[in-house]
Scaffold this motif. Structure first.
Motif, PDB file in Angstrom:
ATOM      1  N   ASN A 245      82.905  35.514  33.133  1.00  0.00           N
ATOM      2  CA  ASN A 245      83.991  35.820  32.203  1.00  0.00           C
ATOM      3  C   ASN A 245      84.970  34.656  32.123  1.00  0.00           C
ATOM      4  O   ASN A 245      85.280  34.015  33.139  1.00  0.00           O
ATOM      5  CB  ASN A 245      84.753  37.075  32.651  1.00  0.00           C
ATOM      6  N   PHE A 246      85.483  34.400  30.923  1.00  0.00           N
ATOM      7  CA  PHE A 246      86.507  33.367  30.661  1.00  0.00           C
ATOM      8  C   PHE A 246      87.665  33.998  29.913  1.00  0.00           C
ATOM      9  O   PHE A 246      87.478  34.448  28.782  1.00  0.00           O
ATOM     10  CB  PHE A 246      85.923  32.230  29.811  1.00  0.00           C
ATOM     11  N   PRO A 247      88.874  34.054  30.484  1.00  0.00           N
ATOM     12  CA  PRO A 247      89.156  33.835  31.896  1.00  0.00           C
ATOM     13  C   PRO A 247      88.663  35.019  32.713  1.00  0.00           C
ATOM     14  O   PRO A 247      88.271  36.054  32.153  1.00  0.00           O
ATOM     15  CB  PRO A 247      90.685  33.741  31.924  1.00  0.00           C
ATOM     16  N   GLY A 248      88.698  34.870  34.042  1.00  0.00           N
ATOM     17  CA  GLY A 248      88.303  35.999  34.871  1.00  0.00           C
ATOM     18  C   GLY A 248      89.367  37.082  34.886  1.00  0.00           C
ATOM     19  O   GLY A 248      89.082  38.264  34.711  1.00  0.00           O
ATOM     20  N   TRP A 249      90.592  36.633  35.067  1.00  0.00           N
ATOM     21  CA  TRP A 249      91.749  37.532  35.105  1.00  0.00           C
ATOM     22  C   TRP A 249      92.999  36.672  35.195  1.00  0.00           C
ATOM     23  O   TRP A 249      92.951  35.546  35.727  1.00  0.00           O
ATOM     24  CB  TRP A 249      91.664  38.444  36.333  1.00  0.00           C
ATOM     25  N   LEU A 250      94.105  37.168  34.667  1.00  0.00           N
ATOM     26  CA  LEU A 250      95.388  36.493  34.863  1.00  0.00           C
ATOM     27  C   LEU A 250      96.528  37.494  34.770  1.00  0.00           C
ATOM     28  O   LEU A 250      96.416  38.537  34.135  1.00  0.00           O
ATOM     29  CB  LEU A 250      95.586  35.328  33.895  1.00  0.00           C
TER      30      LEU A 250
ATOM     31  N   TYR B  91      99.099  29.330  47.568  1.00  0.00           N
ATOM     32  CA  TYR B  91      99.039  28.029  48.225  1.00  0.00           C
ATOM     33  C   TYR B  91      97.793  27.225  47.874  1.00  0.00           C
ATOM     34  O   TYR B  91      97.809  25.996  47.925  1.00  0.00           O
ATOM     35  CB  TYR B  91      99.095  28.197  49.753  1.00  0.00           C
ATOM     36  N   HIS B  92      96.681  27.899  47.564  1.00  0.00           N
ATOM     37  CA  HIS B  92      95.407  27.214  47.403  1.00  0.00           C
ATOM     38  C   HIS B  92      94.713  27.582  46.098  1.00  0.00           C
ATOM     39  O   HIS B  92      94.769  28.736  45.659  1.00  0.00           O
ATOM     40  CB  HIS B  92      94.439  27.586  48.546  1.00  0.00           C
ATOM     41  N   TRP B  93      94.028  26.586  45.526  1.00  0.00           N
ATOM     42  CA  TRP B  93      92.942  26.865  44.597  1.00  0.00           C
ATOM     43  C   TRP B  93      91.718  27.141  45.457  1.00  0.00           C
ATOM     44  O   TRP B  93      91.480  26.449  46.447  1.00  0.00           O
ATOM     45  CB  TRP B  93      92.668  25.671  43.687  1.00  0.00           C
ATOM     46  N   GLY B  94      90.945  28.162  45.091  1.00  0.00           N
ATOM     47  CA  GLY B  94      89.807  28.512  45.922  1.00  0.00           C
ATOM     48  C   GLY B  94      88.615  28.968  45.128  1.00  0.00           C
ATOM     49  O   GLY B  94      88.728  29.455  44.001  1.00  0.00           O
TER      50      GLY B  94
ATOM     51  N   SER C 124      98.740  35.320  44.117  1.00  0.00           N
ATOM     52  CA  SER C 124      97.513  35.255  43.328  1.00  0.00           C
ATOM     53  C   SER C 124      97.832  35.650  41.894  1.00  0.00           C
ATOM     54  O   SER C 124      98.476  36.678  41.657  1.00  0.00           O
ATOM     55  CB  SER C 124      96.469  36.202  43.911  1.00  0.00           C
ATOM     56  N   SER C 125      97.399  34.812  40.924  1.00  0.00           N
ATOM     57  CA  SER C 125      97.807  35.113  39.545  1.00  0.00           C
ATOM     58  C   SER C 125      96.822  34.677  38.474  1.00  0.00           C
ATOM     59  O   SER C 125      97.015  34.996  37.304  1.00  0.00           O
ATOM     60  CB  SER C 125      99.175  34.462  39.256  1.00  0.00           C
ATOM     61  N   TRP C 126      95.747  33.924  38.842  1.00  0.00           N
ATOM     62  CA  TRP C 126      94.877  33.404  37.782  1.00  0.00           C
ATOM     63  C   TRP C 126      93.493  33.118  38.320  1.00  0.00           C
ATOM     64  O   TRP C 126      93.315  32.294  39.212  1.00  0.00           O
ATOM     65  CB  TRP C 126      95.502  32.126  37.217  1.00  0.00           C
ATOM     66  N   LYS C 127      92.501  33.815  37.793  1.00  0.00           N
ATOM     67  CA  LYS C 127      91.097  33.504  38.025  1.00  0.00           C
ATOM     68  C   LYS C 127      90.610  32.803  36.759  1.00  0.00           C
ATOM     69  O   LYS C 127      90.390  33.449  35.738  1.00  0.00           O
ATOM     70  CB  LYS C 127      90.295  34.772  38.297  1.00  0.00           C
ATOM     71  N   MET C 128      90.453  31.481  36.830  1.00  0.00           N
ATOM     72  CA  MET C 128      90.132  30.719  35.612  1.00  0.00           C
ATOM     73  C   MET C 128      88.818  31.173  34.995  1.00  0.00           C
ATOM     74  O   MET C 128      88.710  31.327  33.776  1.00  0.00           O
ATOM     75  CB  MET C 128      90.085  29.231  35.930  1.00  0.00           C
TER      76      MET C 128
ATOM     77  N   PRO D  58      87.817  28.197  39.407  1.00  0.00           N
ATOM     78  CA  PRO D  58      88.319  28.681  40.703  1.00  0.00           C
ATOM     79  C   PRO D  58      89.351  29.772  40.464  1.00  0.00           C
ATOM     80  O   PRO D  58      89.527  30.262  39.350  1.00  0.00           O
ATOM     81  CB  PRO D  58      89.005  27.435  41.251  1.00  0.00           C
ATOM     82  N   THR D  59      90.094  30.130  41.536  1.00  0.00           N
ATOM     83  CA  THR D  59      91.215  31.060  41.432  1.00  0.00           C
ATOM     84  C   THR D  59      92.430  30.487  42.142  1.00  0.00           C
ATOM     85  O   THR D  59      92.296  29.816  43.167  1.00  0.00           O
ATOM     86  CB  THR D  59      90.849  32.432  42.032  1.00  0.00           C
TER      87      THR D  59
END
Length: 361
Positions: free
Chosen positions: A268-273, A179-182, A150-154, A173-174
């Motif tokens: 928020n933009f971005p959420g987190w990265l 493995y997945h965008w979710g 897990s590394s990026w909440k757009m 998404p995140t």
């Protein structure tokens, strides 16, 4: 490279199946010059009685120079509520719509905008995002690789000043597990919806602008009734992925905030990265957020007569809206002047005209 349009059915509702012939918007005519800032008038039927309530639309076009801090009052509609920290978003020379975009990471860390709005159970969000050539994905150290973590909440939708601890949070998404965008949140209250990834439907591409759009509409009883989710990832010059869900309630009772109805009230933009390299660079452009009833109602222009075949789209700015007439300020996005485009009207249920209405700009 070939590219397919994916439609994912979860439960019994497919977004396209919400269309009913008697209520699909129809466009009869468009008058006015299709150029940035001009106003065009659209005549037709079944548009719905009201348009969107736009909380923010930021083209990042008030550029004082690449690297300068973006003011909170820069958007052409609305105003940002605040910065995520002292490392504030800056203008970037990489743009989708000229002359600039928003840079959200530098050597000091993440650069974030926060937007608060009145409590709502419906929201439509759209924005463009890109990792330019030679730069790395958040959480990676080498170009053209995506981490197994897990590394990026757009973008990150939530409620209350406790953020995701308020239970009603979802990322749009995140990159969630390597493995997945979710579509999911940190609280665990929002059931996870996979929207592409390594195991099928991977839409992310480096050095290409990607438009992310999401519509969330809670049921009549937000705690009990099934809500509607629509997610779209459009890779410019390549194609579109769509996912739709109508399987579960979208909101939960907030046990940490008393005497409060379930809702969302900030994003928020971005959420987190995660930043593991000084070569991490992400830029955003054309951020659009609409809330409340009618959030999904909108005007778009695209490059194909079939909406799902579009490889580029641009949201317009409605000024007046009635069931048979819409006036909208033109936003060309990355479209060049002088080419044939197609106009789409979406009503508040997400239905749109079956064929794009051809217009010249």
């Amino acid at each position: 490279m070939s590219f397919r349009v994916y439609h994912m059915i979860i439960g019994y509702c497919l977004y396209a199946c919400t269309v009913q012939a008697a209520t699909v918007p129809e466009v009869y005519s468009v008058s006015g010059k299709l150029d940035n800032g001009n106003v065009v008038k659209v005549k037709g039927s079944n548009f719905g009685m009201s348009g969107p309530r736009i909380a923010i639309f930021d083209e990042f076009n008030r550029n004082d120079g690449s690297g300068t801090i973006i003011p909170l009052d820069a958007p052409i509609i609305g105003k940002w509520s605040g910065y995520g920290n002292e490392n504030r978003p800056t203008y970037s020379e990489y743009f989708h719509s000229p002359p600039s975009s928003m840079q959200v990471v530098n050597k000091r860390g993440m650069q974030q905008f926060r937007l608060n709005f009145a409590p709502t159970t419906e929201i439509f969000v759209s924005y463009w995002v890109k990792i330019p050539a030679g730069y790395v994905f958040p959480g990676e150290k080498e170009p053209f690789k995506i981490p197994y973590a897990s590394s990026w909440k757009m973008s990150w939708l939530m409620n209350g000043d406790q953020g995701y601890k308020g239970r009603n949070d979802v990322c749009l998404p995140t990159w969630m597990d390597g493995y997945h965008w979710g579509l999911t949140g940190n609280s665990g209250a929002f059931p996870t919806v996979h929207v592409g990834g390594r195991r099928g439907g991977q839409w992310f591409e480096f050095d290409k602008w990607i438009r992310i759009s999401a519509w969330l509409k809670a049921g009549g009883d937000p705690l009990e009734d099934k809500g509607t989710i629509y997610f779209q990832a459009l890779v410019e010059t390549v194609g579109m992925h769509e996912y739709s869900v109508n399987k579960f309630p979208l909101l939960r009772k907030n046990t940490r905030i008393f005497d409060e109805s379930p809702h969302w009230d900030r994003i928020n933009f971005p959420g987190w990265l995660r930043i593991d390299s000084d070569k991490t660079l992400v830029v955003y452009d054309d951020i659009y957020v609409a809330t409340d009833d009618g959030a999904a109602a909108r005007v778009e222009i695209g490059d194909a007569q079939e909406y799902t075949e579009c490889k580029n789209l641009a949201l317009q700015i409605p000024q007046k809206w009635s069931n048979d007439s819409i006036s909208a300020q033109v936003h060309l996005g990355s479209f060049a002047r002088g080419r044939r485009l197609f106009l789409y009207i979406f009503d508040s249920n997400g239905n749109h005209n079956a064929k794009g209405f051809a217009i010249e700009n």
